[in-house]
Design an enzyme around this catalytic site. Sequence first.
Site, PDB file in Angstrom:
ATOM      1  N   PRO A  10      24.057  45.734  97.100  1.00  0.00           N
ATOM      2  CA  PRO A  10      24.080  44.277  97.218  1.00  0.00           C
ATOM      3  C   PRO A  10      24.257  43.534  95.904  1.00  0.00           C
ATOM      4  CG  PRO A  10      21.878  45.144  97.627  1.00  0.00           C
ATOM      5  CD  PRO A  10      22.808  46.312  97.606  1.00  0.00           C
ATOM      6  N   ASN A  11      25.066  42.493  95.976  1.00  0.00           N
ATOM      7  CA  ASN A  11      25.347  41.563  94.872  1.00  0.00           C
ATOM      8  C   ASN A  11      26.267  42.128  93.796  1.00  0.00           C
ATOM      9  OD1 ASN A  11      23.718  39.239  95.720  1.00  0.00           O
ATOM     10  ND2 ASN A  11      21.996  40.647  95.472  1.00  0.00           N
ATOM     11  N   ARG A  18      28.188  37.029  88.258  1.00  0.00           N
ATOM     12  CA  ARG A  18      26.737  37.113  88.467  1.00  0.00           C
ATOM     13  C   ARG A  18      26.029  37.413  87.148  1.00  0.00           C
ATOM     14  NH1 ARG A  18      23.632  42.351  90.895  1.00  0.00           N
ATOM     15  NH2 ARG A  18      21.571  41.402  90.981  1.00  0.00           N
ATOM     16  N   TYR A  23      24.645  41.464  83.347  1.00  0.00           N
ATOM     17  CA  TYR A  23      25.502  42.478  83.966  1.00  0.00           C
ATOM     18  C   TYR A  23      26.906  42.569  83.374  1.00  0.00           C
ATOM     19  CZ  TYR A  23      21.688  42.455  87.316  1.00  0.00           C
ATOM     20  OH  TYR A  23      20.444  42.544  87.893  1.00  0.00           O
ATOM     21  N   ASN A  74      24.804  52.849  92.709  1.00  0.00           N
ATOM     22  CA  ASN A  74      24.034  51.723  92.193  1.00  0.00           C
ATOM     23  C   ASN A  74      23.554  50.965  93.418  1.00  0.00           C
ATOM     24  OD1 ASN A  74      22.902  49.465  91.108  1.00  0.00           O
ATOM     25  ND2 ASN A  74      24.532  49.085  89.611  1.00  0.00           N
ATOM     26  N   ALA A  77      19.261  45.901  94.248  1.00  0.00           N
ATOM     27  CA  ALA A  77      17.839  45.658  94.516  1.00  0.00           C
ATOM     28  C   ALA A  77      17.253  46.634  95.535  1.00  0.00           C
ATOM     29  CB  ALA A  77      17.641  44.216  94.988  1.00  0.00           C
ATOM     30  N   HIS A  80      14.680  49.380  94.609  1.00  0.00           N
ATOM     31  CA  HIS A  80      13.251  49.183  94.378  1.00  0.00           C
ATOM     32  C   HIS A  80      12.402  49.257  95.647  1.00  0.00           C
ATOM     33  CE1 HIS A  80      14.950  48.152  90.577  1.00  0.00           C
ATOM     34  NE2 HIS A  80      15.534  47.060  91.034  1.00  0.00           N
ATOM     35  N   ASP A  87      15.937  58.044 102.090  1.00  0.00           N
ATOM     36  CA  ASP A  87      15.996  59.127 103.078  1.00  0.00           C
ATOM     37  C   ASP A  87      17.434  59.574 103.334  1.00  0.00           C
ATOM     38  OD1 ASP A  87      13.272  59.065 103.262  1.00  0.00           O
ATOM     39  OD2 ASP A  87      13.187  58.094 105.222  1.00  0.00           O
ATOM     40  N   GLU A  98      21.977  58.211  90.157  1.00  0.00           N
ATOM     41  CA  GLU A  98      21.555  56.810  90.281  1.00  0.00           C
ATOM     42  C   GLU A  98      22.020  56.092  89.012  1.00  0.00           C
ATOM     43  OE1 GLU A  98      17.315  56.425  90.007  1.00  0.00           O
ATOM     44  OE2 GLU A  98      17.359  54.238  90.187  1.00  0.00           O
ATOM     45  N   HIS A 100      22.523  52.238  86.876  1.00  0.00           N
ATOM     46  CA  HIS A 100      22.263  50.807  86.741  1.00  0.00           C
ATOM     47  C   HIS A 100      22.979  50.293  85.515  1.00  0.00           C
ATOM     48  CE1 HIS A 100      19.278  50.962  89.875  1.00  0.00           C
ATOM     49  NE2 HIS A 100      18.793  52.054  89.302  1.00  0.00           N
ATOM     50  N   LEU A 101      23.527  49.089  85.630  1.00  0.00           N
ATOM     51  CA  LEU A 101      24.165  48.448  84.472  1.00  0.00           C
ATOM     52  C   LEU A 101      23.106  48.062  83.443  1.00  0.00           C
ATOM     53  CD1 LEU A 101      26.297  46.363  86.871  1.00  0.00           C
ATOM     54  CD2 LEU A 101      27.376  47.661  85.032  1.00  0.00           C
ATOM     55  N   SER A 102      22.051  47.414  83.931  1.00  0.00           N
ATOM     56  CA  SER A 102      20.959  47.008  83.047  1.00  0.00           C
ATOM     57  C   SER A 102      19.941  48.138  82.963  1.00  0.00           C
ATOM     58  CB  SER A 102      20.292  45.735  83.596  1.00  0.00           C
ATOM     59  OG  SER A 102      19.638  46.023  84.823  1.00  0.00           O
ATOM     60  N   ARG A 107      12.888  45.283  82.321  1.00  0.00           N
ATOM     61  CA  ARG A 107      12.980  43.962  82.960  1.00  0.00           C
ATOM     62  C   ARG A 107      11.699  43.655  83.766  1.00  0.00           C
ATOM     63  NH1 ARG A 107      18.486  43.576  85.963  1.00  0.00           N
ATOM     64  NH2 ARG A 107      17.834  41.386  86.029  1.00  0.00           N
ATOM     65  N   ARG A 111      11.168  45.723  89.102  1.00  0.00           N
ATOM     66  CA  ARG A 111      12.325  46.614  88.892  1.00  0.00           C
ATOM     67  C   ARG A 111      11.916  47.957  88.284  1.00  0.00           C
ATOM     68  NH1 ARG A 111      16.670  42.996  89.677  1.00  0.00           N
ATOM     69  NH2 ARG A 111      16.127  40.905  88.998  1.00  0.00           N
TER      70      ARG A 111
HETATM   71  C1  DQA Z   1      20.887  46.774  88.965  1.00  0.00           C
HETATM   72  C2  DQA Z   1      19.419  46.496  88.647  1.00  0.00           C
HETATM   73  C3  DQA Z   1      18.681  46.006  89.880  1.00  0.00           C
HETATM   74  O1  DQA Z   1      17.331  45.727  89.552  1.00  0.00           O
HETATM   75  C4  DQA Z   1      19.318  44.740  90.414  1.00  0.00           C
HETATM   76  O2  DQA Z   1      18.664  44.336  91.599  1.00  0.00           O
HETATM   77  C5  DQA Z   1      20.789  44.865  90.612  1.00  0.00           C
HETATM   78  C6  DQA Z   1      21.573  45.560  89.600  1.00  0.00           C
HETATM   79  C7  DQA Z   1      21.702  47.147  87.707  1.00  0.00           C
HETATM   80  O3  DQA Z   1      22.790  47.664  87.860  1.00  0.00           O
HETATM   81  O4  DQA Z   1      21.260  46.872  86.594  1.00  0.00           O
HETATM   82  O5  DQA Z   1      21.350  44.341  91.568  1.00  0.00           O
HETATM   83  O6  DQA Z   1      20.951  47.865  89.877  1.00  0.00           O
END
Ligand code: DQA
Length: 145
Positions: A10-11, A18, A23, A74, A77, A80, A87, A98, A100-102, A107, A111
């Site tokens: 998502p997002n 964004r 990001y 990725n 959210a 978390h 599963d 797994e 993550h960009l950040s 943070r 998170r």
């Molecule tokens: C994220 C970190 C997550 O906490 C956040 O909800 C995202 C992006 C990252 O790529 O840093 O949507 O997965």
Amino acid sequence: MTRVLVINGPNLGRLGVREPEIYGSTTHDELADLCRATGMRLGLDVEVRQSDSEAELVAWLHEAADAATSVVLNAGAFTHYSYALRDALAQVKAPTVEVHLSNPAAREEFRHTSVIAGVVTGSISGFGIDSYVLALHAVAARLAP
Ligand code: DQA
């Protein structure tokens, strides 16, 4: 060529607009190009998908599990709190990463927990779009004979 599925949750379709200070300014299309080009160099056939829907993400993970396809995920959210994604991911026996960009650990408190970290081969966070490049290198190294 070995297939690898890069799945963004998502997002992440809104990359580029964004919160670019967190990001970066790369769009999702540009990230997808980078992943495919990195895959080509590594001998991987990379497919990139993005969805805001937990049900669709779970279905894609089932597809990867059934086809023994490696996954770079990725989960946004969902990382978390989605036990459903955890599963589903646990059923994928090929290497999984797994990403993550950040760096979520640096943070907000919510998170700091990843419910998927325990079922992946490894995790890469905090390197912006390079997190994906590093993840694909890790998958290629794992798959190498
Ligand atoms: C994220 C970190 C997550 O906490 C956040 O909800 C995202 C992006 C990252 O790529 O840093 O949507 O997965």
